[in-house]
Design an enzyme around this catalytic site. Sequence first.
Site: not given
Length: 270
Positions: A27, A58, A80, A82-83, A110, A207-208, A231, A241
Amino acid sequence: MTVERTAAALRARLEGRRPELLLTLGSGLGSVADAVEDAVVVDVLDLPGTAASTVPGHTARLVCGQLAGREVLVQAGRIHLYEGHDAHDVTRLVRVAAQLGVSTFVVTNAAGGLTDRFTPGDLMVIDDHLNMTGTSPLAGLLRGGDPRFVDMAGAYDARLRDLAHEVAGDLGLELQRGVYAGLVGPAYETPAEVAMLRTLGAHAVGMSTVNEVIAARDEGLRVLGFSSVTNVHGEGVATTHAEVVEVGARAAQDLRRVLLGLLERLDEAG
Ligand code: HPA
């Protein structure tokens, strides 16, 4: 759809280029792909067996060309878990790149910082990871002859990590180092989860990456990983995001410089 078919379709699009390195951009980091010279750009969706990312920030491009005089394949945008994709889908391009002869995988993401040593905008070299996604690209059906029980000690290549710190030092940049925890997401972490992750020894969370690295090690690729710390988790700090993409874009400048320096000196890491 087999990895071989996707690889054959990509090879046919690369006009004879033979990338030696796969660089996956997380990201906010997509602009690093703009540094590729003499590039062939392939829309991931034009390849059989691949899926598109649905996340702003992305795009789904593969850019093959020269970076610091080396032939590279850059994946700008990933899919990902989560998709709704499974661990085999999210690691497909790593396996495709291995089929094309790539021997090194540079993975970026990220991430949220979990230690007050970090400030947003920092780059962290990944020393190791915690796979907390509850899945693995080695689960389920494997191709005949593939090993299932892949060694993950030293998954993040020590010589490449050292070289990254050296190159950054020469550029006057300081890189952080630490353990990356990979979760499914897509909700950002609760304070209790942040506390748990710190207790488990993680320094950054995202998340990756973790399943991609497992697949890369299964394929025998050398791995180097960077987290852009967009962050830092702390009391009363909200995560958005938009912030992740914006801070990531700034970190992309540093990442680009480190990567170019690293590619120039890649032979020193054997
Ligand atoms: N948590 C998980 N993924 C992330 C974060 C975070 O705080 N920041 C960027 N990606």
